[in-house]
Design an enzyme around this catalytic site. Structure first.
Site, PDB file in Angstrom:
ATOM      1  N   ARG A  42      34.466  44.878  48.614  1.00 54.08           N
ATOM      2  CA  ARG A  42      33.832  45.802  48.418  1.00 54.08           C
ATOM      3  C   ARG A  42      33.040  46.378  47.215  1.00 54.08           C
ATOM      4  O   ARG A  42      33.626  45.948  46.304  1.00 54.08           O
ATOM      5  CB  ARG A  42      34.919  46.560  48.245  1.00 54.08           C
ATOM      6  CG  ARG A  42      34.194  48.325  48.255  1.00 54.08           C
ATOM      7  CD  ARG A  42      35.567  49.542  48.080  1.00 54.08           C
ATOM      8  NE  ARG A  42      35.067  50.491  47.971  1.00 54.08           N
ATOM      9  CZ  ARG A  42      34.882  51.345  46.893  1.00 54.08           C
ATOM     10  NH1 ARG A  42      34.922  50.818  46.026  1.00 54.08           N
ATOM     11  NH2 ARG A  42      34.521  52.979  47.176  1.00 54.08           N
ATOM     12  N   SER A 111      38.473  53.770  58.421  1.00 53.72           N
ATOM     13  CA  SER A 111      39.467  54.786  57.028  1.00 53.72           C
ATOM     14  C   SER A 111      39.343  56.213  58.254  1.00 53.72           C
ATOM     15  O   SER A 111      37.970  56.542  58.360  1.00 53.72           O
ATOM     16  CB  SER A 111      38.268  55.202  56.128  1.00 53.72           C
ATOM     17  OG  SER A 111      38.561  54.056  54.922  1.00 53.72           O
ATOM     18  N   LYS A 140      39.104  56.570  43.746  1.00 51.20           N
ATOM     19  CA  LYS A 140      38.532  57.444  44.880  1.00 51.20           C
ATOM     20  C   LYS A 140      38.475  59.052  44.545  1.00 51.20           C
ATOM     21  O   LYS A 140      39.579  59.257  44.901  1.00 51.20           O
ATOM     22  CB  LYS A 140      38.200  57.142  45.877  1.00 51.20           C
ATOM     23  CG  LYS A 140      37.739  55.936  46.711  1.00 51.20           C
ATOM     24  CD  LYS A 140      37.389  55.855  47.833  1.00 51.20           C
ATOM     25  CE  LYS A 140      36.498  54.860  48.270  1.00 51.20           C
ATOM     26  NZ  LYS A 140      36.340  55.323  49.834  1.00 51.20           N
TER      27      LYS A 140
END
Length: 213
Positions: A42, A111, A140
């Site tokens: 990521r 997701s 997050k």
């Protein structure tokens, strides 16, 4: 490589926040030695060239350990480096469009936060689902929260593997027992650790208890 639920058991998602004096591929190899069963690269800040070069290095590591190598969001990079799969979120490219671009052989992860999103993702060609955030997470902080009951309902509704993500660590992973998940996806719980290999071994042991049917 086809998606197998055994690969979802300890799913490590990279983050550069805790590199210190190490390189990302050094950290990835540490978690692979500790038993990580899937790696997702990521990268949100890298240039395209930096992302691609990192992808090639980590792909090689994953090949050596025979675990799937997944690229987050960037379909172009995923195809170019020959990754095993792509993972997209609800605000990224539509799963059905990604599937058209990557074909049937690459793994597609999506997701989701609701049963409706989960059903749609499976219909659109997803091979596995990442569901979260299941606990509060610093990576997050504004992410949508998914309750235990919703996570369990998603697992009961779809036929593809489900991975829980978001704020999961050694202290709370066992709280996910009984949901029906096939594994956990972890960021800081792995990569912020001072001993990534040992931490991964312990997380793998706990994850096996969580998914035991």
């Amino acid at each position: 490589m086809k998606c197998d639920k055994k690969h979802m058991l300890l799913y490590a998602v990279t983050d550069r926040s805790w590199l210190g004096d190490k390189t990302l591929d050094m950290q990835v190899e540490e978690t692979l030695r500790g038993g990580a069963t899937c790696i997702q690269l990521r990268e949100k800040e890298c240039t395209k060239e930096q992302f691609l070069q990192e992808a090639y290095k980590i792909k090689e590591l994953c090949l050596n350990y025979n675990v799937p190598f997944i690229i987050n969001d960037n379909v172009e990079i995923g195809i170019k480096c020959g990754a095993d799969g792509i993972h997209v979120g609800q605000s990224d490219m539509e799963a059905s469009d990604v599937r058209k671009l990557i074909g049937e052989d690459m793994i597609l992860g999506v997701s989701v936060q609701t049963v409706e999103q989960a059903v749609k993702a499976e219909k659109d060609g997803a091979d596995y689902l990442g569901v979260g955030t299941v606990f509060t997470t610093s990576t997050k902080p504004d992410a949508d929260f998914v309750s235990y009951d919703t996570l369990k309902a998603i697992c009961e509704t779809v036929s593809i593997p489900v991975v829980a993500i978001g704020g999961i660590g050694i202290d709370n992973v066992l709280d996910l027992q009984g949901t029906g998940i096939d594994g956990v996806a972890l960021v800081s719980a792995i990569f912020a650790s001072h001993n990534i290999e040992l931490q991964s071994k312990e997380l793998l042991r706990l994850s096996e208890r969580v998914v035991k049917k």
